[in-house]
Design a protein around this motif. Structure first.
Motif, mmCIF file in Angstrom:
data_model
loop_
_atom_site.group_PDB
_atom_site.id
_atom_site.type_symbol
_atom_site.label_atom_id
_atom_site.label_comp_id
_atom_site.label_asym_id
_atom_site.label_seq_id
_atom_site.Cartn_x
_atom_site.Cartn_y
_atom_site.Cartn_z
ATOM 1 N N ASN A 113 44.307 32.529 42.752
ATOM 2 C CA ASN A 113 44.500 33.080 44.088
ATOM 3 C C ASN A 113 44.049 34.548 44.125
ATOM 4 O OD1 ASN A 113 45.166 33.161 46.773
ATOM 5 N ND2 ASN A 113 47.263 32.473 46.507
ATOM 6 N N ASP A 114 44.933 35.472 44.492
ATOM 7 C CA ASP A 114 44.578 36.888 44.580
ATOM 8 C C ASP A 114 45.062 37.702 43.378
ATOM 9 O OD1 ASP A 114 43.283 36.883 47.137
ATOM 10 O OD2 ASP A 114 45.239 36.628 48.059
ATOM 11 N N ASP A 115 45.477 37.010 42.334
ATOM 12 C CA ASP A 115 45.997 37.701 41.159
ATOM 13 C C ASP A 115 44.898 38.496 40.452
ATOM 14 O OD1 ASP A 115 48.024 38.198 39.083
ATOM 15 O OD2 ASP A 115 46.670 37.016 37.834
ATOM 16 N N LEU A 116 45.278 39.621 39.856
ATOM 17 C CA LEU A 116 44.324 40.465 39.136
ATOM 18 C C LEU A 116 44.861 40.910 37.773
ATOM 19 C CD1 LEU A 116 42.808 42.732 41.935
ATOM 20 C CD2 LEU A 116 41.541 41.245 40.384
ATOM 21 N N SER A 117 45.850 40.202 37.268
ATOM 22 C CA SER A 117 46.421 40.579 35.978
ATOM 23 C C SER A 117 45.420 40.396 34.840
ATOM 24 C CB SER A 117 47.685 39.758 35.700
ATOM 25 O OG SER A 117 47.387 38.376 35.668
ATOM 26 N N PHE A 118 44.351 39.633 35.086
ATOM 27 C CA PHE A 118 43.321 39.399 34.074
ATOM 28 C C PHE A 118 42.251 40.494 34.058
ATOM 29 C CE2 PHE A 118 41.917 37.526 38.034
ATOM 30 C CZ PHE A 118 40.624 38.015 38.146
ATOM 31 N N PHE A 119 42.323 41.434 35.002
ATOM 32 C CA PHE A 119 41.277 42.433 35.197
ATOM 33 C C PHE A 119 41.663 43.726 34.494
ATOM 34 C CE2 PHE A 119 38.724 45.049 38.479
ATOM 35 C CZ PHE A 119 37.522 44.800 37.822
ATOM 36 N N ASN A 120 40.808 44.195 33.593
ATOM 37 C CA ASN A 120 41.120 45.391 32.806
ATOM 38 C C ASN A 120 40.756 46.687 33.519
ATOM 39 O OD1 ASN A 120 42.104 44.025 30.471
ATOM 40 N ND2 ASN A 120 39.998 43.561 29.857
#
Length: 219
Positions: A107-114
Motif C-alpha cells: 500500500n503506502d508503506d515506506l518502511s522499506f525505503f532507506n
C-alpha cells in the motif's frame, strides 16, 4: 527496438498530459475532464509494457498473472504516488503486482525505503528512484528478483504447494519477511489439510505519518 519506441511515444503522451498542471495529479479524477481519458490510456499502455517486461508475474511474490483478469492486476508505484505524486508516471518507479502484495501488504508503506522524510520533497521534485541500496526490498526495476528469491510450485493431489527458496540473505530475507511470502506456503499447507487458508497480512500505511493536523500530506 519496438518496445523502446513504445516507451518514447508513451513518455511523449505523459509530457502532454501533465502540461499545464502546476503539480502532477496522481488520480484520474484529479485531472480536467478532457484529460481523464488520456490518463486511462496511458495507464493501459504502462500495464502492457510492464507485463511484458515482467513476464506476466507479480513484481513482489512472482505469482503468474497470465490468467488473471485485468481488474486484479495493479500498476504498482514502488514509491507510492500518494506521497511522491511526481513519480506517478516515472517508468522506473512502476511495475505490475497482484492485489495481495500491493493493496494487502505494501500500500503506502515506506518502511522499506532507506531515506528520511526530510528527503522526500527533493526525491519527488527530481523524479529519480535512486539506487538499489536505497531499498530494503527487492526493487522490481533495480534488482533481479531471481538473484535473491526463487518461487517453486509443487502439485499435491490437485493442490499447488508454493515454496520460496532464498538464493541469498540480505534483501532476499527482508523481502520474504516484508511480503509475508511464508504465509503463502502456510496457506497452501492449510488448504492441503482441509483447513481454511489464512489471510492475515496487514501493514500500517506510511502516509498517516506524513499527515498534519489538517489531514493533508506534507512531504
Amino acid at each position: 527496438m519496438k518496445n523502446k519506441r513504445r516507451i518514447e511515444v508513451l513518455n511523449e503522451k505523459i509530457d502532454d498530459l501533465c502540461k499545464g498542471y502546476d503539480d502532477i495529479p496522481w488520480g484520474k479524477n484529479e485531472y480536467l475532464a478532457q484529460d481523464k481519458e488520456k490518463f486511462e490510456l496511458i495507464y493501459k499502455e504502462i500495464k502492457k509494457i510492464k507485463k511484458q517486461e515482467q513476464k506476466y508475474s507479480c513484481c513482489y511474490c512472482n505469482v503468474s498473472l497470465i490468467e488473471s483478469h485485468e481488474m486484479i492486476i495493479d500498476v504498482e508505484h514502488i514509491l507510492p504516488k500518494s506521497i511522491f505524486n511526481r513519480m506517478t508516471f516515472v517508468l522506473d518507479n512502476l511495475s505490475i503486482s497482484c492485489k495481495r502484495c500491493n493493496m494487502g501488504i505494501k500500500n503506502d508503506d515506506l518502511s522499506f525505503f532507506n531515506k528520511n522524510k526530510s528527503e522526500f520533497e527533493k526525491i519527488n521534485d527530481e523524479k529519480k528512484v535512486g539506487l538499489s541500496s536505497d531499498y530494503k526490498i527487492i526493487h522490481p526495476n533495480l534488482d533481479n528478483i531471481y538473484t535473491y528469491v526463487h518461487r517453486e510450485e509443487i502439485s499435491i493431489d490437485g493442490f499447488k504447494l508454493t515454496l520460496f527458496k532464498l538464493n541469498s540473505n540480505g534483501k532476499g530475507k527482508y523481502h520474504k519477511s516484508y511480503f509475508q511470502l511464508g504465509e503463502i506456503t502456510r496457506s497452501c499447507l492449510d488448504a492441503i489439510q482441509g483447513i481454511e487458508p489464512r489471510k492475515n497480512y496487514l501493514r500500517a500505511s506510511s502516509i498517516d505519518l506524513l499527515k498534519g493536523d489538517d489531514g493533508l500530506v506534507h512531504r
